[in-house]
Design an enzyme around this catalytic site. Structure first.
Site, PDB file in Angstrom:
ATOM      1  N   CYS A 144       8.022  -1.932  -0.232  1.00  0.00           N
ATOM      2  CA  CYS A 144       6.752  -2.823  -0.280  1.00  0.00           C
ATOM      3  C   CYS A 144       7.296  -3.954  -0.834  1.00  0.00           C
ATOM      4  O   CYS A 144       6.315  -4.919  -0.627  1.00  0.00           O
ATOM      5  CB  CYS A 144       5.746  -1.982  -0.449  1.00  0.00           C
ATOM      6  SG  CYS A 144       5.193  -0.361   0.221  1.00  0.00           S
ATOM      7  N   HIS A 276      -0.924  -7.331  -4.740  1.00  0.00           N
ATOM      8  CA  HIS A 276      -0.591  -6.302  -3.983  1.00  0.00           C
ATOM      9  C   HIS A 276      -1.708  -5.514  -3.036  1.00  0.00           C
ATOM     10  O   HIS A 276      -1.735  -5.120  -2.183  1.00  0.00           O
ATOM     11  CB  HIS A 276       0.265  -5.424  -4.847  1.00  0.00           C
ATOM     12  CG  HIS A 276       1.180  -4.561  -3.853  1.00  0.00           C
ATOM     13  ND1 HIS A 276       2.053  -4.749  -3.068  1.00  0.00           N
ATOM     14  CD2 HIS A 276       1.179  -3.121  -4.105  1.00  0.00           C
ATOM     15  CE1 HIS A 276       2.399  -3.663  -2.286  1.00  0.00           C
ATOM     16  NE2 HIS A 276       2.070  -2.661  -2.976  1.00  0.00           N
ATOM     17  N   GLU A 287      -2.986  -2.666 -10.988  1.00  0.00           N
ATOM     18  CA  GLU A 287      -2.714  -4.181 -11.060  1.00  0.00           C
ATOM     19  C   GLU A 287      -3.908  -4.679 -11.760  1.00  0.00           C
ATOM     20  O   GLU A 287      -3.586  -6.033 -12.151  1.00  0.00           O
ATOM     21  CB  GLU A 287      -2.871  -4.478  -9.392  1.00  0.00           C
ATOM     22  CG  GLU A 287      -2.585  -5.917  -9.283  1.00  0.00           C
ATOM     23  CD  GLU A 287      -2.164  -6.190  -7.513  1.00  0.00           C
ATOM     24  OE1 GLU A 287      -2.431  -5.063  -6.695  1.00  0.00           O
ATOM     25  OE2 GLU A 287      -1.748  -7.011  -7.264  1.00  0.00           O
ATOM     26  N   LYS A 308      -4.371  -7.799   2.226  1.00  0.00           N
ATOM     27  CA  LYS A 308      -4.119  -6.494   3.104  1.00  0.00           C
ATOM     28  C   LYS A 308      -5.447  -5.913   3.746  1.00  0.00           C
ATOM     29  O   LYS A 308      -5.484  -4.955   4.619  1.00  0.00           O
ATOM     30  CB  LYS A 308      -3.649  -5.262   2.011  1.00  0.00           C
ATOM     31  CG  LYS A 308      -2.029  -5.887   1.723  1.00  0.00           C
ATOM     32  CD  LYS A 308      -1.302  -4.689   1.158  1.00  0.00           C
ATOM     33  CE  LYS A 308       0.096  -4.673   0.884  1.00  0.00           C
ATOM     34  NZ  LYS A 308       0.200  -5.557  -0.476  1.00  0.00           N
ATOM     35  N   HIS A 313      -1.156  -3.289   5.566  1.00  0.00           N
ATOM     36  CA  HIS A 313       0.026  -3.306   4.817  1.00  0.00           C
ATOM     37  C   HIS A 313       1.292  -3.177   5.741  1.00  0.00           C
ATOM     38  O   HIS A 313       1.648  -2.164   6.367  1.00  0.00           O
ATOM     39  CB  HIS A 313       0.056  -1.983   3.692  1.00  0.00           C
ATOM     40  CG  HIS A 313       0.982  -1.973   2.723  1.00  0.00           C
ATOM     41  ND1 HIS A 313       2.248  -2.674   2.747  1.00  0.00           N
ATOM     42  CD2 HIS A 313       1.144  -1.538   1.548  1.00  0.00           C
ATOM     43  CE1 HIS A 313       2.808  -2.688   1.676  1.00  0.00           C
ATOM     44  NE2 HIS A 313       2.285  -1.610   0.895  1.00  0.00           N
ATOM     45  N   PHE A 372       7.040   1.294  -3.808  1.00  0.00           N
ATOM     46  CA  PHE A 372       7.331   2.886  -4.243  1.00  0.00           C
ATOM     47  C   PHE A 372       8.552   2.803  -5.060  1.00  0.00           C
ATOM     48  O   PHE A 372       9.418   1.915  -4.483  1.00  0.00           O
ATOM     49  CB  PHE A 372       7.300   3.499  -2.957  1.00  0.00           C
ATOM     50  CG  PHE A 372       6.146   4.319  -2.459  1.00  0.00           C
ATOM     51  CD1 PHE A 372       4.896   4.246  -3.302  1.00  0.00           C
ATOM     52  CD2 PHE A 372       6.104   5.161  -1.364  1.00  0.00           C
ATOM     53  CE1 PHE A 372       3.741   5.071  -2.978  1.00  0.00           C
ATOM     54  CE2 PHE A 372       5.021   5.912  -1.234  1.00  0.00           C
ATOM     55  CZ  PHE A 372       3.560   5.808  -1.919  1.00  0.00           C
TER      56      PHE A 372
END
Lengths: 385, 90
Positions: A144, A276, A287, A308, A313, A372
């Site tokens: 990502c 994010h 975050e 997002k 995403h 990830f």
């Protein structure tokens, strides 16, 4: 890009349940699909068989970026230009189609252009061909964070004088039965919609698309009188060396700090953060905590939004869509909202610009990507005076 | 001990690499040191075993103890109206 901004500024989410037949039987059907994309409107029929959907997105975005930049890659500039794109998985529609033939349809032959279509680097190659770019060209894959790593790498190449210009960004077209099934089994996908930072958030929603940008040195852009969208002033990256799916607060903090340090910016200068903000339980908490730790008291006075919530995403393309959103936010001096917001999670206590865009001064913005496997990449962007 | 209970105990012990003897009916899942990545594998294996879908965000499906898991899965099997696809219990 203007169309996308109009939607973001209006807080209009592109997320919805899809009734496409290849999602039959899946529990998760909410996606942010590029519904009205007509490949034949963008490509000659003879070229289409070689182009996976993700490469089509990348090429359309690159054409727009190059046209908007006004740059022409002649007089040898093509040899002094890089193409660095990000993608998480590349030609997934091609992979799905090939496997379906072999394993479901019982066919023994796979479409002959399968390999050149599915390569994760196909988009970079096609962009070089489209514009005669003969300098360094490759694709970066860090799940990502792919697009942010690609843009950051292109930024560094220009800053260090290895190339004069770069076409960079990210692309993904991952709304396939295989990808949806795989994400569904991880149980991090929302059954309804994406509500980053809300107490009742249920997870992420997959999107698709591409964002591409033309980078050059500030001096070169000014010398040719280019319409400069913004200046990339810093790039920070870290790896968690932790868990393959869980983020680490230290790693995330490190990347944000590194971006600020690289840009020589004090935390108090940050106005807006494009988060994010995946809408998973853990990302949004970590975050938020990271912004508190790195920005200190100033965290409470910035605007943080997850777009997002509207464009979904797009995995390896996410950072590129979000840089586009951030550039538009700077241009319009307006923070796009976090859409679908209900009530804040007590552990998420920042100003997430709930549901409605907000006019505000944005001189310095950050765009966060955390992947990830703990690969973190943060861009720092500055408004042009 | 029901077949379902024994099978689920096997699955959790294998996927989370924990001693099956810790999986008493009143054992609290939060105290078993099951990592989230193992949890999704546990859910996958239970779903595959019984051809059921364990709801992701169903408020009714509260999983505090091992007993809750067994009861929840039994409910889903009943609702599906199908026999377990196999019984590994001895």
């Amino acid at each position: 890009m203007n169309e996308m901004w109009d939607a973001l500024a209006a807080g209009r989410s592109g997320i919805g349940p899809s009734d496409r037949p290849d999602f039959d039987g899946l529990q998760i059907k909410s996606v942010a699909a590029v519904e009205d994309f007509d490949p034949e409107a963008h490509f000659d029929a003879k070229d289409l068989p070689i182009l996976d959907r993700y490469t089509q997105f990348a090429l359309v975005a690159a054409r727009d970026a190059v046209a908007q930049s006004g740059l022409e890659f002649n007089d040898g500039l093509g040899a002094r230009t890089a193409v660095i794109t990000g993608a998480g998985s590349g030609g997934m529609t091609t992979v799905d189609a090939a496997y379906k033939r072999l394993y479901q349809d019982g066919k023994l032959r796979v479409f002959p252009l399968t390999v050149p279509r599915l390569m994760v680097s196909a988009a970079s190659s096609h962009i070089t061909m489209a514009f005669g770019i003969r300098g360094p060209a490759y694709t970066i894959s860090s799940a990502c964070s792919s697009a942010n790593h690609a843009i950051g790498e292109a930024f560094n190449m220009i800053r260090h004088g290895r190339v004069e210009a770069a076409i960079t960004g990210g692309a993904e077209a991952c709304l396939t039965r295989g990808t949806m099934g795989a994400w569904q089994s991880l149980r991090v996908m929302a059954t309804d919609t994406c509500r980053p930072f809300s107490v009742d958030r249920k997870g992420m929603v997959l999107g698709e698309g591409a964002g591409m940008f033309v980078l050059e040195t500030l001096e070169a852009a000014q010398a040719r009188g280019a319409d400069i969208l913004a200046e990339i002033v810093g790039f920070g990256m870290t790896s968690d060396a932790g868990d393959i799916v869980q983020p680490s607060l230290d790693g995330v903090c490190g990347a944000i700090s590194a971006a600020l340090d690289d840009a020589d910016l004090a935390p108090q200068t940050v106005d807006y953060v494009n988060a994010h903000g995946t809408g998973t339980d853990i990302n949004d908490v970590v975050e938020t905590a990271a912004l508190h730790r790195v920005l200190g008291d100033h965290a409470k006075s910035i605007a943080v939004s997850s777009t997002k919530s509207m464009h979904g995403h797009a995995l390896g393309g996410a950072g590129a869509l979000e840089l586009a959103a951030t550039l538009k936010a700077i241009e319009h001096q307006t923070a796009p909202p976090t859409a679908n917001f209900t009530n804040a999670d007590p552990k998420c206590d920042l100003d997430y610009v709930p549901n409605e865009a907000r006019a505000m001064t944005i001189d310095i913005a950050l765009s966060n990507s955390f992947a990830f496997g703990g690969l973190n990449a943060v861009l720092a962007i500055k408004r042009m005076n | 001990m029901s077949d379902v209970e024994a099978k689920i105990r096997d699955i959790i012990a294998k996927e989370a690499q924990i001693d099956a003897s810790k999986l008493t009916l009143d054992a609290k899942l939060a105290e078993l040191d099951i990592e989230s990545i193992d949890l999704v594998s546990i859910i996958y294996n239970i779903e595959e075993e019984y051809d059921i879908y364990i709801p992701q965000d169903d408020e009714q499906f509260k999983l505090e103890t091992f007993r809750d898991v067994v009861d929840g899965v039994n409910d889903l099997i009943t609702k599906k109206g199908a026999e377990p696809s196999s019984s590994a219990a001895s």
